[in-house]
Design a protein around this motif. Structure first.
Motif, PDB file in Angstrom:
ATOM      1  N   LYS A  42       1.003  -1.044   0.061  1.00 32.77           N
ATOM      2  CA  LYS A  42       0.194   0.133   0.278  1.00 32.77           C
ATOM      3  C   LYS A  42       1.008   0.966  -0.220  1.00 32.77           C
ATOM      4  O   LYS A  42       2.026   1.270   0.194  1.00 32.77           O
ATOM      5  N   VAL A  43       0.165   2.376  -0.291  1.00 31.38           N
ATOM      6  CA  VAL A  43       0.883   3.419  -0.452  1.00 31.38           C
ATOM      7  C   VAL A  43       1.090   3.710   0.680  1.00 31.38           C
ATOM      8  O   VAL A  43      -0.120   4.301   1.726  1.00 31.38           O
ATOM      9  N   PRO A  44       2.002   4.646   1.376  1.00 24.59           N
ATOM     10  CA  PRO A  44       2.294   4.780   2.852  1.00 24.59           C
ATOM     11  C   PRO A  44       0.517   6.043   3.021  1.00 24.59           C
ATOM     12  O   PRO A  44       0.664   7.126   2.555  1.00 24.59           O
ATOM     13  N   HIS A  45       0.144   6.347   4.038  1.00 27.07           N
ATOM     14  CA  HIS A  45      -0.791   6.864   4.340  1.00 27.07           C
ATOM     15  C   HIS A  45      -2.320   6.704   4.118  1.00 27.07           C
ATOM     16  O   HIS A  45      -3.041   7.511   3.764  1.00 27.07           O
ATOM     17  N   THR A  46      -2.187   6.159   3.238  1.00 29.40           N
ATOM     18  CA  THR A  46      -3.625   5.265   2.676  1.00 29.40           C
ATOM     19  C   THR A  46      -3.795   4.185   2.209  1.00 29.40           C
ATOM     20  O   THR A  46      -3.127   2.963   2.941  1.00 29.40           O
ATOM     21  N   ASP A  47      -4.998   3.361   1.718  1.00 24.61           N
ATOM     22  CA  ASP A  47      -5.338   2.108   1.688  1.00 24.61           C
ATOM     23  C   ASP A  47      -5.310   2.234   0.617  1.00 24.61           C
ATOM     24  O   ASP A  47      -6.219   0.563  -0.428  1.00 24.61           O
ATOM     25  N   THR A  49      -3.242   0.515  -3.294  1.00 22.11           N
ATOM     26  CA  THR A  49      -2.652  -0.257  -3.612  1.00 22.11           C
ATOM     27  C   THR A  49      -1.994   0.686  -4.792  1.00 22.11           C
ATOM     28  O   THR A  49      -2.016   1.524  -5.278  1.00 22.11           O
ATOM     29  N   LEU A  50      -0.279  -0.277  -5.274  1.00 25.52           N
ATOM     30  CA  LEU A  50       0.439   0.377  -5.668  1.00 25.52           C
ATOM     31  C   LEU A  50      -0.443   0.249  -7.314  1.00 25.52           C
ATOM     32  O   LEU A  50      -0.019   1.802  -7.886  1.00 25.52           O
ATOM     33  N   GLN A  51      -0.655  -0.254  -7.452  1.00 24.29           N
ATOM     34  CA  GLN A  51      -1.268  -0.118  -9.202  1.00 24.29           C
ATOM     35  C   GLN A  51      -2.233   0.277  -9.421  1.00 24.29           C
ATOM     36  O   GLN A  51      -2.339   0.999 -10.147  1.00 24.29           O
ATOM     37  N   SER A  52      -3.518   0.888  -8.061  1.00 24.41           N
ATOM     38  CA  SER A  52      -3.866   1.944  -8.481  1.00 24.41           C
ATOM     39  C   SER A  52      -3.834   3.450  -7.873  1.00 24.41           C
ATOM     40  O   SER A  52      -4.275   4.199  -8.760  1.00 24.41           O
ATOM     41  N   PHE A  53      -2.598   3.952  -6.745  1.00 23.72           N
ATOM     42  CA  PHE A  53      -1.962   5.086  -6.758  1.00 23.72           C
ATOM     43  C   PHE A  53      -1.085   5.096  -8.429  1.00 23.72           C
ATOM     44  O   PHE A  53      -1.835   6.124  -9.039  1.00 23.72           O
ATOM     45  N   PHE A  54      -0.721   4.738  -9.158  1.00 18.33           N
ATOM     46  CA  PHE A  54       0.021   4.593 -10.863  1.00 18.33           C
ATOM     47  C   PHE A  54      -0.481   4.808 -11.502  1.00 18.33           C
ATOM     48  O   PHE A  54      -0.743   5.129 -12.700  1.00 18.33           O
ATOM     49  N   MET A  55      -1.716   4.200 -11.538  1.00 17.97           N
ATOM     50  CA  MET A  55      -2.694   4.659 -12.698  1.00 17.97           C
ATOM     51  C   MET A  55      -3.578   5.326 -12.469  1.00 17.97           C
ATOM     52  O   MET A  55      -3.673   5.970 -14.217  1.00 17.97           O
ATOM     53  N   LEU A 177       8.529  16.250  -8.541  1.00 23.60           N
ATOM     54  CA  LEU A 177       8.130  16.800  -7.708  1.00 23.60           C
ATOM     55  C   LEU A 177       7.066  16.323  -6.853  1.00 23.60           C
ATOM     56  O   LEU A 177       6.685  16.911  -6.195  1.00 23.60           O
ATOM     57  N   GLY A 178       5.647  16.608  -8.263  1.00 23.31           N
ATOM     58  CA  GLY A 178       4.141  16.769  -7.862  1.00 23.31           C
ATOM     59  C   GLY A 178       3.988  15.302  -7.480  1.00 23.31           C
ATOM     60  O   GLY A 178       2.762  15.212  -7.459  1.00 23.31           O
ATOM     61  N   GLY A 179       5.229  13.907  -7.176  1.00 23.79           N
ATOM     62  CA  GLY A 179       4.540  13.076  -6.770  1.00 23.79           C
ATOM     63  C   GLY A 179       3.856  11.531  -7.763  1.00 23.79           C
ATOM     64  O   GLY A 179       3.472  10.669  -7.275  1.00 23.79           O
ATOM     65  N   LEU A 180       4.017  12.165  -9.665  1.00 19.12           N
ATOM     66  CA  LEU A 180       3.520  11.445 -10.141  1.00 19.12           C
ATOM     67  C   LEU A 180       4.218   9.875 -10.802  1.00 19.12           C
ATOM     68  O   LEU A 180       3.791   9.042 -11.410  1.00 19.12           O
ATOM     69  N   TRP A 181       5.302  10.030 -10.072  1.00 21.78           N
ATOM     70  CA  TRP A 181       6.296   9.081 -10.757  1.00 21.78           C
ATOM     71  C   TRP A 181       6.673   8.791  -9.649  1.00 21.78           C
ATOM     72  O   TRP A 181       6.535   7.080  -9.204  1.00 21.78           O
ATOM     73  N   MET A 182       6.708   8.870  -7.756  1.00 19.23           N
ATOM     74  CA  MET A 182       6.450   8.061  -6.995  1.00 19.23           C
ATOM     75  C   MET A 182       5.553   8.715  -5.982  1.00 19.23           C
ATOM     76  O   MET A 182       5.672   9.757  -6.134  1.00 19.23           O
ATOM     77  N   PRO A 183       5.688   8.035  -4.793  1.00 21.12           N
ATOM     78  CA  PRO A 183       4.340   8.641  -3.961  1.00 21.12           C
ATOM     79  C   PRO A 183       4.844   9.864  -3.126  1.00 21.12           C
ATOM     80  O   PRO A 183       6.628   9.855  -2.622  1.00 21.12           O
TER      81      PRO A 183
END
Length: 246
Positions: A42-47, A49-55, A177-183
């Motif tokens: 999971k992405v830190p401080h959220t529920d 998944t990394l797949q959902s985040f990167f989508m 820096l906006g967090g599009l490539w990594m949390p």
């Protein structure tokens, strides 16, 4: 203005190289990044998944690519070729030109958003409720207007030779820096403090809020609205300034 929008959309759709990088490229990057991630992490401080985040991140990144890169370079080249000078002879006001450029750029972002979503759903089995898919598409599309306005401003600020490197620097700085490539939660605290005020951070946060079943936060919406007014106002001012020089 409607005629100009239709013309701009038609020109963009005929540019196969541009359409490849704005529609296919984000999906390829999504597969490369998400393929290396564990499906349960999971992405830190959220529920999320990394797949959902990167989508959401790559859909936002694709929309950013389409409106920022396409607008800035196209306008700079149009200025050099005299196309903008011809438009000034018409009754089209400066705000009409800027709004037409923003609207036409935003209209071509929809394919790249949808393709990333389809790839995530089919290849990575990302699942959301139907309303969330529609809401995600809507907020990412609407947020891209901010960067379409920025692209217009850069196109009038930079010359034809300088516009590409300037746009690329802004493009990658905002994306990273906006967090599009990594949390952004993985950044050092001082970078997080900068990141949370960038338009790309607020942009990605719109979709992430919908993914978690809620509505976009008022702060993120306010930040994007403020940046839109700043970029659109700057673009209109630069257009008028360029007109006075001609």
């Amino acid at each position: 203005m409607n005629t100009l929008i239709r013309l701009e959309v038609t020109r963009t759709l005929r540019n196969k190289k541009f359409m490849f990088f704005s529609v296919i490229y984000p999906s390829v990057i999504y597969l490369l990044i998400s393929g290396t991630q564990n499906t349960t992490d999971k992405v830190p401080h959220t529920d999320l998944t990394l797949q959902s985040f990167f989508m959401v991140s790559m859909a936002s990144f694709g929309a950013l690519t389409a409106v920022l890169m396409g607008n800035s370079e196209r306008i700079a080249k149009e200025r050099e070729k005299g196309w903008v000078r011809q438009l000034r002879l018409t009754a089209l006001p400066s705000r009409g030109y800027v709004l037409a450029k923003i609207a036409s750029a935003a209209m071509v972002t929809l394919p790249c958003i949808v393709v990333v979503f389809l790839v995530a759903a089919c290849a990575k089995h990302v699942r959301f409720d139907l309303w969330q898919w529609f809401a995600l598409t809507g907020v990412i599309w609407a947020g891209s207007l901010v960067f379409a306005a920025l692209g217009v401003a850069i196109g009038y600020l930079a010359s034809g030779d300088a516009v590409r490197p300037i746009t690329m620097i802004i493009y990658f700085v905002l994306s990273i820096l906006g967090g599009l490539w990594m949390p952004s939660a993985t950044f050092p605290q001082w970078i997080q403090n900068i990141s949370e005020w960038l338009p790309t951070h607020a942009y990605a946060a719109l979709g992430q809020a919908v993914e978690m079943g809620g509505a976009p936060h008022a702060k993120d919406v306010a930040i994007l609205c403020a940046y839109f007014l700043l970029f659109a106002g700057g673009a209109a001012w630069l257009y008028r300034k360029d007109t006075l020089k001609a």
